[in-house]
Every structure is written in structure tokens, then in C-alpha cells.
Design an enzyme around this catalytic site. Structure first.
Site, PDB file in Angstrom:
ATOM      1  N   PRO A   2       0.754  -1.297   0.066  1.00 39.23           N
ATOM      2  CA  PRO A   2       0.020   0.095  -0.003  1.00 39.23           C
ATOM      3  C   PRO A   2       0.828   0.857   0.037  1.00 39.23           C
ATOM      4  O   PRO A   2       1.969   1.791   0.755  1.00 39.23           O
ATOM      5  CB  PRO A   2      -0.883  -0.511   1.293  1.00 39.23           C
ATOM      6  CG  PRO A   2      -1.024  -1.209   2.183  1.00 39.23           C
ATOM      7  CD  PRO A   2       0.565  -2.536   1.314  1.00 39.23           C
ATOM      8  N   GLU A   3       0.435   2.226  -0.548  1.00 40.54           N
ATOM      9  CA  GLU A   3       1.243   3.454  -0.868  1.00 40.54           C
ATOM     10  C   GLU A   3       0.896   4.142  -0.032  1.00 40.54           C
ATOM     11  O   GLU A   3      -0.442   4.447   0.702  1.00 40.54           O
ATOM     12  CB  GLU A   3       1.663   3.810  -2.229  1.00 40.54           C
ATOM     13  CG  GLU A   3       2.075   3.300  -3.262  1.00 40.54           C
ATOM     14  CD  GLU A   3       2.324   3.132  -4.150  1.00 40.54           C
ATOM     15  OE1 GLU A   3       2.562   4.575  -4.268  1.00 40.54           O
ATOM     16  OE2 GLU A   3       2.146   2.949  -5.510  1.00 40.54           O
ATOM     17  N   LYS A  52       4.683   6.100   4.420  1.00 33.37           N
ATOM     18  CA  LYS A  52       3.623   3.599   4.663  1.00 33.37           C
ATOM     19  C   LYS A  52       3.465   4.013   5.872  1.00 33.37           C
ATOM     20  O   LYS A  52       2.981   2.756   6.352  1.00 33.37           O
ATOM     21  CB  LYS A  52       4.334   3.363   4.177  1.00 33.37           C
ATOM     22  CG  LYS A  52       4.468   3.721   2.794  1.00 33.37           C
ATOM     23  CD  LYS A  52       5.327   2.374   1.587  1.00 33.37           C
ATOM     24  CE  LYS A  52       6.252   3.170   0.473  1.00 33.37           C
ATOM     25  NZ  LYS A  52       5.901   2.070  -0.513  1.00 33.37           N
ATOM     26  N   ARG A 125      13.867   9.986  10.152  1.00 30.24           N
ATOM     27  CA  ARG A 125      14.504   8.897   9.255  1.00 30.24           C
ATOM     28  C   ARG A 125      13.515   9.143   8.551  1.00 30.24           C
ATOM     29  O   ARG A 125      14.055   8.463   6.906  1.00 30.24           O
ATOM     30  CB  ARG A 125      14.640   7.915   9.994  1.00 30.24           C
ATOM     31  CG  ARG A 125      13.899   6.604  10.457  1.00 30.24           C
ATOM     32  CD  ARG A 125      13.862   5.077  10.204  1.00 30.24           C
ATOM     33  NE  ARG A 125      12.884   3.954  10.478  1.00 30.24           N
ATOM     34  CZ  ARG A 125      12.732   3.362  11.233  1.00 30.24           C
ATOM     35  NH1 ARG A 125      13.683   3.684  12.438  1.00 30.24           N
ATOM     36  NH2 ARG A 125      11.635   2.251  11.470  1.00 30.24           N
ATOM     37  N   ASN A 166       5.767   1.562  -6.068  1.00 35.85           N
ATOM     38  CA  ASN A 166       5.838   1.382  -7.720  1.00 35.85           C
ATOM     39  C   ASN A 166       4.870   2.297  -8.661  1.00 35.85           C
ATOM     40  O   ASN A 166       5.717   2.602  -9.379  1.00 35.85           O
ATOM     41  CB  ASN A 166       6.296  -0.158  -7.683  1.00 35.85           C
ATOM     42  CG  ASN A 166       7.094  -0.382  -8.133  1.00 35.85           C
ATOM     43  OD1 ASN A 166       8.158   0.353  -8.984  1.00 35.85           O
ATOM     44  ND2 ASN A 166       6.940  -2.174  -8.579  1.00 35.85           N
ATOM     45  N   ARG A 258      12.052  -3.362  -6.730  1.00 37.31           N
ATOM     46  CA  ARG A 258      11.020  -3.736  -7.398  1.00 37.31           C
ATOM     47  C   ARG A 258      11.022  -3.371  -8.612  1.00 37.31           C
ATOM     48  O   ARG A 258      11.769  -2.839  -9.127  1.00 37.31           O
ATOM     49  CB  ARG A 258      10.027  -2.567  -6.690  1.00 37.31           C
ATOM     50  CG  ARG A 258       9.654  -2.840  -5.126  1.00 37.31           C
ATOM     51  CD  ARG A 258       9.082  -3.986  -4.860  1.00 37.31           C
ATOM     52  NE  ARG A 258       7.269  -3.967  -5.275  1.00 37.31           N
ATOM     53  CZ  ARG A 258       6.890  -3.367  -4.616  1.00 37.31           C
ATOM     54  NH1 ARG A 258       7.029  -2.758  -3.558  1.00 37.31           N
ATOM     55  NH2 ARG A 258       5.169  -3.375  -5.100  1.00 37.31           N
TER      56      ARG A 258
END
Length: 269
Positions: A2-3, A52, A125, A166, A258
């Protein structure tokens, strides 16, 4: 995986269903039993997303969830069904309309209770999130412009840019006719400014629609009505099919772990 727009929608949905009320937290599978016992019966203060990552704050403790490749939530109203399969965590609460609400989590990479300093270390981060208000996209460009790494790999680096996966990577690069193999240091500030603005608009659209649609109406096979699945993207998962703009076969190869998709002509190096 999931984005960012998916996590943003999840945070909003969970806020509407549970925030401001006690939540019954359990772990039918058993892998989150200690964390569930710590949170059970406490009032949920807020649910937010960053990239995410999903954060649900219960007073001084925060539940952190990262769905990873296989994580997913299933939600509903009324009495929840008996747990089936590997339900890592279940929430139950009183819905605002007086009924019940529930949500189940399965398969997440991370499901853990953190302190405020531990949450801060995760956020520190991560790169800027296009869905966060008043975010400076040039923070991402500083990291991109200082790197020899291919921009197609940098866009997948969550320390550079949070929430992009992706699909957004492939489609953003195509929409700006940018080769995924161009070194980050060769991506100018003006070009990045246009890409950032476009990414913000695309991800906000993803939040509204609940799906990623990146094609312009004139580039779709069906130009009227709802956007069909095979019309939603320019290059993502279109290996071997003709480019919507020039007709060249869409190519693919692995980059940053990916499958990368691009058009050799429209995105010439």
C-alpha cells in the site's frame, strides 16, 4: 505494498470510527497479546499517517503499524464476525451512531506499541510526505540532487520521500518524461518542483478516489465514464503493451527491489 494515500485513508476512517472513545483491543492470533493488553479499554486520542506508517495514539503510548507487502485491514459495523485466519489485532468500539464498529489487522510487517521518543525516531528517518500539509518538497530534492543514484531508485527510498511506492514512482517519471536511470544529481530544482506539485495532486486524488489514476482523459482507451482498470496507468504493469503516447513497447526490469516500468522513447536517457 500500500502507498501513502492508502494509509492516509485508513487514518481518516479509523479516526471517524474510534477516536474519542474507549477501544477494546485484542489479539486473536496471539502475536500482539502484550500490546493489546496494554491498550485495551483506553481512549483513542488520534490516528495519523506519515508515508507508509500508521500511528494511533492512546495517551502516552502509540500503536505503530506498517502494513508492508501483505498487511491489510478489514473493517465493519455491528457485531464483528468470529476471527478467521491470522488476525494480529482486533479493535472494537461504539460507533458514533450508537452502533458498533470493528477492524481487524492481518499480515502487517510492524504492529507495536511505542513511546513518544520511539515515534520521533521513526519520523526523523523519513523524507517529506506529499500528503502532509505545508510540507517542503525541496527537502527531498536536497537529497536527490546530492546523489549519483538513479532517480528511479531514489523515489523508492523512504528517507528521501515518504509514501511513494512502485506505482507512483513509475507513473510520476513517465508523466514528466524522465528516465528512471538519470542520476539524482542531474534532476534540476525546477523539474523537481513540477514533479513535487504533480505528486501532491496525484496522491490527493488517490485519497479521494481510493485508487491511483494517473492518465489524462485524452490518453485513455475509454474517454468517457468511469476510468477502467486498464486505462488507469501509463506504464505500471503494462510490460510489452504499446506506450499510450508513442506506441513503443513498455519495458520492465528490477530496480530498488521492485519491478520498474518505463518507455524507452518517451523517457529516453
Amino acid at each position: 505494498m500500500p502507498e501513502g494515500h492508502t494509509l492516509f485513508r485508513l487514518a481518516r476512517e479509523q479516526s471517524l470510527a474510534f477516536v474519542g472513545r474507549p477501544v477494546h483491543v485484542t489479539s486473536p492470533q496471539g502475536r500482539f497479546s502484550a500490546g493489546a493488553a496494554l491498550l485495551d479499554g483506553r481512549v483513542l486520542d488520534e490516528v495519523t499517517s506519515y508515508g507508509k506508517h500508521l500511528f494511533a495514539r492512546f495517551g502516552a503510548d502509540t500503536l505503530h503499524v506498517h502494513l508492508g507487502l501483505y498487511g491489510q485491514y478489514t473493517s465493519g459495523t455491528g457485531t464483528p464476525p468470529p476471527p478467521r485466519g491470522a488476525v494480529r489485532m482486533r479493535w472494537e468500539g461504539d460507533a458514533p451512531d450508537g452502533g458498533g464498529a470493528w477492524t481487524d489487522l492481518r499480515g502487517a510487517t510492524a504492529c507495536e506499541v511505542l513511546t513518544a521518543p520511539e515515534v520521533d525516531r521513526i519520523l526523523a528517518r523519513l523524507g517529506p510526505d506529499p500528503l502532509r500539509p505545508r510540507t517542503d518538497g525541496m527537502l527531498a530534492h536536497r537529497r536527490i540532487a546530492g546523489s549519483r543514484t538513479a532517480v528511479g531508485a531514489l523515489l523508492m527510498d523512504q528517507s528521501v520521500l515518504a509514501g511513494v511506492g512502485n506505482v507512483y514512482r513509475a507513473e510520476l517519471l513517465f508523466r514528466h518524461r524522465l528516465s528512471p536511470f538519470r542520476p539524482g544529481r542531474d534532476v534540476g530544482a525546477e523539474l523537481w518542483g513540477r514533479m513535487w506539485a504533480d505528486l501532491v495532486a496525484l496522491m490527493r486524488s488517490g485519497v479521494r478516489m481510493g485508487r491511483i489514476v494517473t492518465t489524462l482523459p485524452g490518453d485513455r482507451t475509454r474517454r468517457r465514464g468511469a476510468v477502467q482498470r486498464d486505462d488507469a496507468h501509463y506504464v505500471y504493469r503494462r510490460t510489452g503493451l504499446p506506450c499510450r503516447v508513442c506506441g513503443t513497447e513498455v519495458r520492465t526490469q528490477e530496480m530498488a527491489g521492485r519491478n520498474l516500468y518505463w518507455c524507452d522513447v518517451c523517457q529516453a536517457a
